[in-house]
Design a protein around this motif. Structure first.
Motif, PDB file in Angstrom:
ATOM      1  N   ARG A 255       5.950   3.527  35.877  1.00 51.01           N
ATOM      2  CA  ARG A 255       6.515   3.553  34.533  1.00 51.01           C
ATOM      3  C   ARG A 255       8.018   3.818  34.545  1.00 51.01           C
ATOM      4  NH1 ARG A 255       3.717   7.670  30.859  1.00 51.01           N
ATOM      5  NH2 ARG A 255       5.119   6.609  29.387  1.00 51.01           N
ATOM      6  N   LEU A 256       8.611   3.902  35.734  1.00 51.76           N
ATOM      7  CA  LEU A 256      10.049   4.141  35.852  1.00 51.76           C
ATOM      8  C   LEU A 256      10.759   2.837  36.172  1.00 51.76           C
ATOM      9  CD1 LEU A 256       9.992   7.450  37.949  1.00 51.76           C
ATOM     10  CD2 LEU A 256      10.284   7.213  35.485  1.00 51.76           C
ATOM     11  N   SER A 257      11.989   2.737  35.672  1.00 50.40           N
ATOM     12  CA  SER A 257      12.765   1.515  35.853  1.00 50.40           C
ATOM     13  C   SER A 257      14.168   1.861  36.320  1.00 50.40           C
ATOM     14  CB  SER A 257      12.829   0.719  34.540  1.00 50.40           C
ATOM     15  OG  SER A 257      13.725  -0.364  34.650  1.00 50.40           O
ATOM     16  N   LEU A 258      14.721   1.001  37.171  1.00 49.37           N
ATOM     17  CA  LEU A 258      16.094   1.197  37.640  1.00 49.37           C
ATOM     18  C   LEU A 258      17.122   0.874  36.567  1.00 49.37           C
ATOM     19  CD1 LEU A 258      15.890  -0.331  41.240  1.00 49.37           C
ATOM     20  CD2 LEU A 258      16.003   2.079  40.619  1.00 49.37           C
ATOM     21  N   ASN A 259      16.703   0.254  35.478  1.00 51.68           N
ATOM     22  CA  ASN A 259      17.640  -0.119  34.417  1.00 51.68           C
ATOM     23  C   ASN A 259      18.055   1.072  33.573  1.00 51.68           C
ATOM     24  OD1 ASN A 259      17.471  -2.834  35.194  1.00 51.68           O
ATOM     25  ND2 ASN A 259      15.644  -3.157  33.926  1.00 51.68           N
ATOM     26  N   HIS A 260      17.284   2.144  33.597  1.00 57.78           N
ATOM     27  CA  HIS A 260      17.609   3.342  32.822  1.00 57.78           C
ATOM     28  C   HIS A 260      18.167   4.396  33.766  1.00 57.78           C
ATOM     29  CE1 HIS A 260      17.186   6.860  30.244  1.00 57.78           C
ATOM     30  NE2 HIS A 260      17.088   6.015  29.215  1.00 57.78           N
ATOM     31  N   PRO A 261      19.353   4.964  33.485  1.00 56.20           N
ATOM     32  CA  PRO A 261      19.980   5.895  34.437  1.00 56.20           C
ATOM     33  C   PRO A 261      19.108   7.107  34.772  1.00 56.20           C
ATOM     34  CG  PRO A 261      21.549   5.224  32.743  1.00 56.20           C
ATOM     35  CD  PRO A 261      20.224   4.708  32.323  1.00 56.20           C
ATOM     36  N   THR A 262      18.483   7.710  33.761  1.00 60.03           N
ATOM     37  CA  THR A 262      17.656   8.892  34.029  1.00 60.03           C
ATOM     38  C   THR A 262      16.457   8.544  34.895  1.00 60.03           C
ATOM     39  OG1 THR A 262      18.324   9.772  31.871  1.00 60.03           O
ATOM     40  CG2 THR A 262      16.465  10.823  32.955  1.00 60.03           C
ATOM     41  N   GLU A 263      15.829   7.415  34.613  1.00 58.16           N
ATOM     42  CA  GLU A 263      14.683   6.995  35.404  1.00 58.16           C
ATOM     43  C   GLU A 263      15.105   6.589  36.811  1.00 58.16           C
ATOM     44  OE1 GLU A 263      12.620   3.981  33.291  1.00 58.16           O
ATOM     45  OE2 GLU A 263      12.200   5.252  31.539  1.00 58.16           O
ATOM     46  N   ALA A 264      16.284   5.982  36.938  1.00 64.46           N
ATOM     47  CA  ALA A 264      16.784   5.629  38.274  1.00 64.46           C
ATOM     48  C   ALA A 264      17.048   6.888  39.110  1.00 64.46           C
ATOM     49  CB  ALA A 264      18.057   4.796  38.149  1.00 64.46           C
ATOM     50  N   GLY A 265      17.601   7.923  38.476  1.00 65.53           N
ATOM     51  CA  GLY A 265      17.807   9.177  39.184  1.00 65.53           C
ATOM     52  C   GLY A 265      16.498   9.801  39.636  1.00 65.53           C
ATOM     53  N   GLU A 266      15.476   9.703  38.795  1.00 64.95           N
ATOM     54  CA  GLU A 266      14.162  10.232  39.183  1.00 64.95           C
ATOM     55  C   GLU A 266      13.574   9.437  40.338  1.00 64.95           C
ATOM     56  OE1 GLU A 266      10.890  12.740  39.152  1.00 64.95           O
ATOM     57  OE2 GLU A 266      12.830  12.937  38.135  1.00 64.95           O
ATOM     58  N   LEU A 267      13.740   8.126  40.341  1.00 60.12           N
ATOM     59  CA  LEU A 267      13.273   7.306  41.456  1.00 60.12           C
ATOM     60  C   LEU A 267      13.994   7.652  42.741  1.00 60.12           C
ATOM     61  CD1 LEU A 267      12.890   3.785  39.784  1.00 60.12           C
ATOM     62  CD2 LEU A 267      11.063   5.170  40.772  1.00 60.12           C
ATOM     63  N   LEU A 268      15.297   7.907  42.639  1.00 56.95           N
ATOM     64  CA  LEU A 268      16.059   8.297  43.829  1.00 56.95           C
ATOM     65  C   LEU A 268      15.507   9.571  44.443  1.00 56.95           C
ATOM     66  CD1 LEU A 268      19.891   8.144  44.237  1.00 56.95           C
ATOM     67  CD2 LEU A 268      18.721  10.254  44.788  1.00 56.95           C
ATOM     68  N   TRP A 269      15.167  10.544  43.586  1.00 58.41           N
ATOM     69  CA  TRP A 269      14.632  11.816  44.085  1.00 58.41           C
ATOM     70  C   TRP A 269      13.256  11.624  44.727  1.00 58.41           C
ATOM     71  CZ3 TRP A 269      16.089  16.624  45.097  1.00 58.41           C
ATOM     72  CH2 TRP A 269      15.111  17.601  45.248  1.00 58.41           C
ATOM     73  N   ARG A 270      12.402  10.828  44.087  1.00 53.39           N
ATOM     74  CA  ARG A 270      11.035  10.671  44.597  1.00 53.39           C
ATOM     75  C   ARG A 270      11.009   9.910  45.915  1.00 53.39           C
ATOM     76  NH1 ARG A 270       7.147   9.418  39.364  1.00 53.39           N
ATOM     77  NH2 ARG A 270       8.121  10.894  37.919  1.00 53.39           N
ATOM     78  N   PHE A 271      11.766   8.823  46.016  1.00 53.87           N
ATOM     79  CA  PHE A 271      11.798   8.087  47.270  1.00 53.87           C
ATOM     80  C   PHE A 271      12.553   8.858  48.354  1.00 53.87           C
ATOM     81  CE2 PHE A 271      11.017   4.333  44.501  1.00 53.87           C
ATOM     82  CZ  PHE A 271       9.891   3.859  45.151  1.00 53.87           C
ATOM     83  N   GLY A 272      13.495   9.693  47.944  1.00 57.13           N
ATOM     84  CA  GLY A 272      14.267  10.438  48.927  1.00 57.13           C
ATOM     85  C   GLY A 272      13.496  11.565  49.584  1.00 57.13           C
ATOM     86  N   GLN A 273      12.471  12.113  48.902  1.00 55.16           N
ATOM     87  CA  GLN A 273      11.718  13.238  49.453  1.00 55.16           C
ATOM     88  C   GLN A 273      11.011  12.891  50.765  1.00 55.16           C
ATOM     89  OE1 GLN A 273      10.970  16.690  48.115  1.00 55.16           O
ATOM     90  NE2 GLN A 273      13.035  16.146  47.500  1.00 55.16           N
ATOM     91  N   PRO A 274      10.169  11.864  50.842  1.00 52.91           N
ATOM     92  CA  PRO A 274       9.519  11.564  52.123  1.00 52.91           C
ATOM     93  C   PRO A 274      10.486  11.107  53.205  1.00 52.91           C
ATOM     94  CG  PRO A 274       9.004   9.884  50.493  1.00 52.91           C
ATOM     95  CD  PRO A 274       9.694  10.979  49.764  1.00 52.91           C
ATOM     96  N   LEU A 275      11.513  10.338  52.815  1.00 48.71           N
ATOM     97  CA  LEU A 275      12.487   9.892  53.807  1.00 48.71           C
ATOM     98  C   LEU A 275      13.263  11.073  54.386  1.00 48.71           C
ATOM     99  CD1 LEU A 275      13.812   7.571  55.288  1.00 48.71           C
ATOM    100  CD2 LEU A 275      15.330   7.245  53.330  1.00 48.71           C
ATOM    101  N   ALA A 276      13.617  12.024  53.531  1.00 51.45           N
ATOM    102  CA  ALA A 276      14.320  13.214  54.000  1.00 51.45           C
ATOM    103  C   ALA A 276      13.442  14.046  54.925  1.00 51.45           C
ATOM    104  CB  ALA A 276      14.771  14.049  52.805  1.00 51.45           C
ATOM    105  N   ALA A 277      12.151  14.136  54.613  1.00 47.68           N
ATOM    106  CA  ALA A 277      11.244  14.903  55.471  1.00 47.68           C
ATOM    107  C   ALA A 277      11.167  14.299  56.870  1.00 47.68           C
ATOM    108  CB  ALA A 277       9.856  14.957  54.836  1.00 47.68           C
ATOM    109  N   LEU A 278      11.109  12.964  56.961  1.00 47.11           N
ATOM    110  CA  LEU A 278      11.043  12.315  58.270  1.00 47.11           C
ATOM    111  C   LEU A 278      12.341  12.503  59.058  1.00 47.11           C
ATOM    112  CD1 LEU A 278       9.409  10.520  60.172  1.00 47.11           C
ATOM    113  CD2 LEU A 278      10.377   8.530  59.023  1.00 47.11           C
TER     114      LEU A 278
END
Length: 373
Positions: A255-278
């Protein structure tokens, strides 16, 4: 392979103890916060356990990421201190060979962090907000408990503290009521022999007092007033809490979209969590180096700095994307690229001690390419 089995066993033993300690700290801090809200009357006591579970799910990705980082760092640091690394190096095991067992151990944890950050944590945020709303709506009928002080804020300049001694369960009437009121800089005290809670047509809740007195004083001045009343109304609600808004933090990932700044920031955080852990698990390999003849805490301090810096970089990147200061792609790549560069530099420094020239390059390319024994 004996080496990989031994390494993963060490990592698993360390991870179990570290996770229990970190999870206990998380539960304790959240429990103290929720109990503080319950003691202040801002939260019903029966909601503490459920909200504690939702909070645990919300912060679990960060706990697992730190657990994975420390579970690799601590056993390898101990191996350096106990000179076990010398034995492994003498047996033909290079430093880059540690990446293979680290990757196999970290992969299930990283997948768990991805599932939590993508689905379970947003679900926990949504359920926590909905549960709070349900509890507040349920408790609106009896917001005042006998024998307990309740603090109420009605507007920016009105604050009240209400205390009732007894409650008649048959008539729902209070007796021996005390209220301290601060309004527009004036201090007032209201006492009444009895009262009852009433809800108006617009949903506002009032405590209607009968046969009492109001004492009012303005601090710093000699003005003092005493009023006697037969019936007096005290507004005791803060206004009905608004319905929970569907925020990006509580939305599922589709339900998140890169077209909305707040939703894009949330996507950045969610995808960044597993990548940062690795990446943190890989960073622990060169960071674990300890000179047995020197101090044993320097690498730990550096590791804590790296972990804090990494998380802060992701948070700053999220804030910049949310505020439209920068685009999504560079802010998503920059923190992880910086950590990868740090990993490369640290790995080069460690390998340069043992491997000169072409052997150094061949060791780097052996990270994941070594044949199974």
């Amino acid at each position: 392979m004996i080496f990989e089995h031994a390494a993963r066993r060490e990592f698993a033993h360390a991870a179990s103890g570290i996770f229990v300690a970190l999870f206990a700290i998380l539960i304790s801090t959240q429990l103290i916060r929720l109990l503080n809200e319950a003691a202040g009357g801002r939260l019903a006591a029966e909601a503490v356990a459920a909200l504690l579970g939702f909070a645990a799910l919300r912060y679990l990705p960060t706990v697992l990421s730190l657990t994975l980082f420390m579970a690799v760092l601590l056993p390898l640091s101990r191996a350096y201190r106990d000179s076990e690394m010398v034995v492994w190096f003498s047996s033909g095991i290079a430093l880059t060979d540690w990446f293979r067992p680290v990757f196999r151990f970290a992969l299930p944890v990283v997948l768990g962090i991805a599932a939590l950050s993508m689905f379970l944590s947003p679900w926990a945020v949504l359920q926590s907000a909905n549960y709070r709303s349900q509890i507040e709506t349920k408790s609106d009928s009896v917001p005042i408990s006998p024998g307990a002080f309740r603090e109420v804020t009605a507007g920016k300049q009105i604050s009240r503290v209400i205390f009732v001694e007894k409650l008649d369960e048959n008539t729902a009437a209070f007796s021996n009521i005390f209220a301290s009121v601060i309004q527009d800089g004036r201090l007032g005290v209201v006492v009444a022999s009895r009262g009852q809670q009433e809800t108006m047509e617009n949903g506002d809740s009032f405590l209607m007092l009968d046969e009492g007195h109001r004492y009012e004083v303005e601090p710093g001045t000699p003005a003092f007033r005493i009023m006697e009343f037969e019936r007096y109304g005290l507004r005791i609600d803060e206004g009905r809490p608004p319905e929970h808004e569907d925020t990006p933090r509580s939305r599922l990932i589709w339900r998140l979209s890169l077209n909305h700044p707040t939703e894009a920031g949330e996507l950045l955080w969610r995808f960044g969590q597993p990548l940062a852990a690795l990446l943190l698990a890989f960073l622990a390999v060169p960071l674990s180096f300890v000179n047995p003849r020197a101090g044993h805490s320097l690498n730990m301090i550096f590791a804590i700095v790296i972990f804090t810096l990494y998380n802060n970089l992701i948070s700053v990147s999220q804030a910049w994307v949310t505020r439209e200061i920068s685009a999504f792609a560079p802010m998503f790549v920059l923190p992880h690229l910086l950590m990868f560069i740090i990993l490369t530099i640290l790995l080069y420094r460690r390998l340069a001690v043992f491997l000169p020239g072409r052997v150094l390059l061949s060791g780097i390319f052996r990270v994941f390419g070594r044949a199974r024994a």
